[in-house]
Scaffold this motif. Sequence first.
Motif, PDB file in Angstrom:
ATOM      1  N   LYS A   1      -0.750   0.347 -12.506  1.00 52.56           N
ATOM      2  CA  LYS A   1      -2.062   0.002 -11.936  1.00 52.56           C
ATOM      3  C   LYS A   1      -2.478  -1.419 -12.307  1.00 52.56           C
ATOM      4  O   LYS A   1      -3.119  -2.101 -11.517  1.00 52.56           O
ATOM      5  N   GLU A   2      -2.091  -1.878 -13.495  1.00 55.85           N
ATOM      6  CA  GLU A   2      -2.421  -3.255 -13.887  1.00 55.85           C
ATOM      7  C   GLU A   2      -1.704  -4.258 -12.984  1.00 55.85           C
ATOM      8  O   GLU A   2      -2.269  -5.310 -12.662  1.00 55.85           O
ATOM      9  N   GLN A   3      -0.480  -3.934 -12.577  1.00 51.75           N
ATOM     10  CA  GLN A   3       0.240  -4.805 -11.639  1.00 51.75           C
ATOM     11  C   GLN A   3      -0.553  -4.924 -10.332  1.00 51.75           C
ATOM     12  O   GLN A   3      -0.741  -6.022  -9.806  1.00 51.75           O
ATOM     13  N   LEU A   4      -1.002  -3.790  -9.818  1.00 49.28           N
ATOM     14  CA  LEU A   4      -1.762  -3.791  -8.560  1.00 49.28           C
ATOM     15  C   LEU A   4      -3.053  -4.591  -8.697  1.00 49.28           C
ATOM     16  O   LEU A   4      -3.411  -5.376  -7.813  1.00 49.28           O
ATOM     17  N   LEU A   5      -3.749  -4.395  -9.804  1.00 48.56           N
ATOM     18  CA  LEU A   5      -5.009  -5.114 -10.022  1.00 48.56           C
ATOM     19  C   LEU A   5      -4.768  -6.612 -10.242  1.00 48.56           C
ATOM     20  O   LEU A   5      -5.573  -7.449  -9.821  1.00 48.56           O
ATOM     21  N   HIS A   6      -3.663  -6.948 -10.879  1.00 48.33           N
ATOM     22  CA  HIS A   6      -3.297  -8.350 -11.077  1.00 48.33           C
ATOM     23  C   HIS A   6      -3.005  -9.017  -9.732  1.00 48.33           C
ATOM     24  O   HIS A   6      -3.453 -10.144  -9.478  1.00 48.33           O
ATOM     25  N   ILE A   7      -2.280  -8.323  -8.871  1.00 43.54           N
ATOM     26  CA  ILE A   7      -2.003  -8.847  -7.533  1.00 43.54           C
ATOM     27  C   ILE A   7      -3.322  -9.095  -6.804  1.00 43.54           C
ATOM     28  O   ILE A   7      -3.536 -10.158  -6.205  1.00 43.54           O
TER      29      ILE A   7
ATOM     30  N   VAL B   1       0.841  -1.201   0.000  1.00 41.22           N
ATOM     31  CA  VAL B   1       0.000   0.000   0.000  1.00 41.22           C
ATOM     32  C   VAL B   1       0.880   1.257   0.000  1.00 41.22           C
ATOM     33  O   VAL B   1       0.607   2.208  -0.730  1.00 41.22           O
ATOM     34  N   LYS B   2       1.953   1.245   0.799  1.00 43.68           N
ATOM     35  CA  LYS B   2       2.875   2.387   0.791  1.00 43.68           C
ATOM     36  C   LYS B   2       3.488   2.585  -0.590  1.00 43.68           C
ATOM     37  O   LYS B   2       3.607   3.721  -1.061  1.00 43.68           O
ATOM     38  N   LEU B   3       3.882   1.491  -1.240  1.00 39.92           N
ATOM     39  CA  LEU B   3       4.438   1.590  -2.595  1.00 39.92           C
ATOM     40  C   LEU B   3       3.429   2.223  -3.552  1.00 39.92           C
ATOM     41  O   LEU B   3       3.769   3.119  -4.322  1.00 39.92           O
ATOM     42  N   ALA B   4       2.204   1.734  -3.490  1.00 34.48           N
ATOM     43  CA  ALA B   4       1.157   2.240  -4.383  1.00 34.48           C
ATOM     44  C   ALA B   4       0.889   3.718  -4.127  1.00 34.48           C
ATOM     45  O   ALA B   4       0.668   4.490  -5.069  1.00 34.48           O
ATOM     46  N   GLN B   5       0.914   4.118  -2.877  1.00 37.34           N
ATOM     47  CA  GLN B   5       0.658   5.519  -2.542  1.00 37.34           C
ATOM     48  C   GLN B   5       1.753   6.447  -3.051  1.00 37.34           C
ATOM     49  O   GLN B   5       1.492   7.611  -3.345  1.00 37.34           O
ATOM     50  N   GLU B   6       2.961   5.947  -3.179  1.00 34.59           N
ATOM     51  CA  GLU B   6       4.080   6.778  -3.630  1.00 34.59           C
ATOM     52  C   GLU B   6       3.966   7.183  -5.102  1.00 34.59           C
ATOM     53  O   GLU B   6       4.427   8.249  -5.485  1.00 34.59           O
ATOM     54  N   MET B   7       3.373   6.339  -5.915  1.00 33.64           N
ATOM     55  CA  MET B   7       3.267   6.647  -7.349  1.00 33.64           C
ATOM     56  C   MET B   7       2.144   7.669  -7.551  1.00 33.64           C
ATOM     57  O   MET B   7       1.000   7.427  -7.153  1.00 33.64           O
ATOM     58  N   PRO B   8       2.453   8.796  -8.176  1.00 33.23           N
ATOM     59  CA  PRO B   8       1.394   9.779  -8.458  1.00 33.23           C
ATOM     60  C   PRO B   8       0.333   9.172  -9.377  1.00 33.23           C
ATOM     61  O   PRO B   8       0.644   8.342 -10.236  1.00 33.23           O
TER      62      PRO B   8
ATOM     63  N   ASP C   1       4.367 -15.340  -2.313  1.00 35.13           N
ATOM     64  CA  ASP C   1       5.414 -15.250  -3.335  1.00 35.13           C
ATOM     65  C   ASP C   1       4.954 -14.406  -4.523  1.00 35.13           C
ATOM     66  O   ASP C   1       5.721 -13.608  -5.065  1.00 35.13           O
ATOM     67  N   HIS C   2       3.715 -14.551  -4.914  1.00 33.26           N
ATOM     68  CA  HIS C   2       3.188 -13.804  -6.047  1.00 33.26           C
ATOM     69  C   HIS C   2       3.172 -12.302  -5.740  1.00 33.26           C
ATOM     70  O   HIS C   2       3.543 -11.482  -6.584  1.00 33.26           O
ATOM     71  N   VAL C   3       2.740 -11.953  -4.539  1.00 34.89           N
ATOM     72  CA  VAL C   3       2.744 -10.542  -4.142  1.00 34.89           C
ATOM     73  C   VAL C   3       4.174 -10.007  -4.171  1.00 34.89           C
ATOM     74  O   VAL C   3       4.440  -8.935  -4.720  1.00 34.89           O
ATOM     75  N   THR C   4       5.093 -10.759  -3.607  1.00 33.18           N
ATOM     76  CA  THR C   4       6.496 -10.332  -3.547  1.00 33.18           C
ATOM     77  C   THR C   4       7.072 -10.143  -4.943  1.00 33.18           C
ATOM     78  O   THR C   4       7.779  -9.158  -5.209  1.00 33.18           O
ATOM     79  N   HIS C   5       6.776 -11.062  -5.835  1.00 33.48           N
ATOM     80  CA  HIS C   5       7.266 -10.985  -7.217  1.00 33.48           C
ATOM     81  C   HIS C   5       6.847  -9.674  -7.892  1.00 33.48           C
ATOM     82  O   HIS C   5       7.677  -8.931  -8.416  1.00 33.48           O
ATOM     83  N   HIS C   6       5.567  -9.385  -7.845  1.00 31.56           N
ATOM     84  CA  HIS C   6       5.062  -8.181  -8.514  1.00 31.56           C
ATOM     85  C   HIS C   6       5.428  -6.905  -7.749  1.00 31.56           C
ATOM     86  O   HIS C   6       5.629  -5.860  -8.360  1.00 31.56           O
ATOM     87  N   ARG C   7       5.523  -7.000  -6.443  1.00 29.42           N
ATOM     88  CA  ARG C   7       5.949  -5.840  -5.664  1.00 29.42           C
ATOM     89  C   ARG C   7       7.371  -5.441  -6.058  1.00 29.42           C
ATOM     90  O   ARG C   7       7.684  -4.251  -6.169  1.00 29.42           O
ATOM     91  N   GLY C   8       8.219  -6.421  -6.300  1.00 30.66           N
ATOM     92  CA  GLY C   8       9.576  -6.137  -6.765  1.00 30.66           C
ATOM     93  C   GLY C   8       9.568  -5.382  -8.082  1.00 30.66           C
ATOM     94  O   GLY C   8      10.361  -4.454  -8.294  1.00 30.66           O
ATOM     95  N   GLN C   9       8.661  -5.743  -8.979  1.00 34.58           N
ATOM     96  CA  GLN C   9       8.544  -5.022 -10.243  1.00 34.58           C
ATOM     97  C   GLN C   9       8.091  -3.582  -9.998  1.00 34.58           C
ATOM     98  O   GLN C   9       8.588  -2.646 -10.638  1.00 34.58           O
ATOM     99  N   LEU C  10       7.184  -3.400  -9.070  1.00 30.95           N
ATOM    100  CA  LEU C  10       6.675  -2.057  -8.781  1.00 30.95           C
ATOM    101  C   LEU C  10       7.755  -1.150  -8.183  1.00 30.95           C
ATOM    102  O   LEU C  10       7.759   0.057  -8.432  1.00 30.95           O
ATOM    103  N   ILE C  11       8.671  -1.742  -7.433  1.00 30.90           N
ATOM    104  CA  ILE C  11       9.793  -0.964  -6.904  1.00 30.90           C
ATOM    105  C   ILE C  11      10.631  -0.427  -8.063  1.00 30.90           C
ATOM    106  O   ILE C  11      11.056   0.734  -8.049  1.00 30.90           O
ATOM    107  N   VAL C  12      10.835  -1.249  -9.077  1.00 22.62           N
ATOM    108  CA  VAL C  12      11.576  -0.802 -10.263  1.00 22.62           C
ATOM    109  C   VAL C  12      10.807   0.322 -10.954  1.00 22.62           C
ATOM    110  O   VAL C  12      11.391   1.326 -11.368  1.00 22.62           O
ATOM    111  N   TYR C  13       9.497   0.181 -11.074  1.00 18.23           N
ATOM    112  CA  TYR C  13       8.676   1.219 -11.709  1.00 18.23           C
ATOM    113  C   TYR C  13       8.864   2.561 -10.987  1.00 18.23           C
ATOM    114  O   TYR C  13       8.990   3.600 -11.626  1.00 18.23           O
ATOM    115  N   LEU C  14       8.832   2.515  -9.647  1.00 10.74           N
ATOM    116  CA  LEU C  14       9.027   3.746  -8.882  1.00 10.74           C
ATOM    117  C   LEU C  14      10.409   4.332  -9.165  1.00 10.74           C
ATOM    118  O   LEU C  14      10.538   5.535  -9.419  1.00 10.74           O
TER     119      LEU C  14
END
Length: 172
Positions: A62-68, A39-46, A146-159
């Motif tokens: 946003k598709e990553q978040l919805l996929h998760i 949630v903190k990661l998602a909040q950081e992205m404008p 594991d699935h959450v962690t996988h996609h969360r790692g991608q979102l960190i790169v996006y940020l």
Amino acid sequence: MINKFLIVFFLISGSAISQQLSIKTAFLEKWKNSKEYLVKLAQEMPEERFGFKPTEREMEFKEQLLHIRQNMLWLSTTYFSEEKFDKKSLESNIPEKKTEIIAELSKAFDKVYDRINGINEKDLEIEVEFFAGPKSKLQILNLLQDHVTHHRGQLIVYLNLNDIKPPRYVGW
């Protein structure tokens, strides 16, 4: 007297340790922290960058978040409840705004938490049919995280690609 005290101490501490080491308890603690961090990661992205994707073959932020969210609801509904997973209903009610997406993601985390909290830990040994072959419910539980962690790692790169410093990691 000291011997009786030591016996009582070890019985109490042994019971406390066994509760702390429970698979379900450990998962729920980690799951709560996983929610907080994502949630903190998602909040950081404008919001105007929620459509960002680094390459054409990647999902948008946003598709990553919805996929998760969809994966969490699918796995928890299918393998940890008596309900039938309704993918069509979920896909017909896709939130668009940042606040809505984060709220729905948060609700999905809570639903998984409640479902896992309500199971008998012995049920994690039950083998279920899965598209990748028979799996135990414990393996499905591990896949959830594991699935959450996988996609969360991608979102960190996006940020980082948007020059946004990701929030400090929240582990156990």
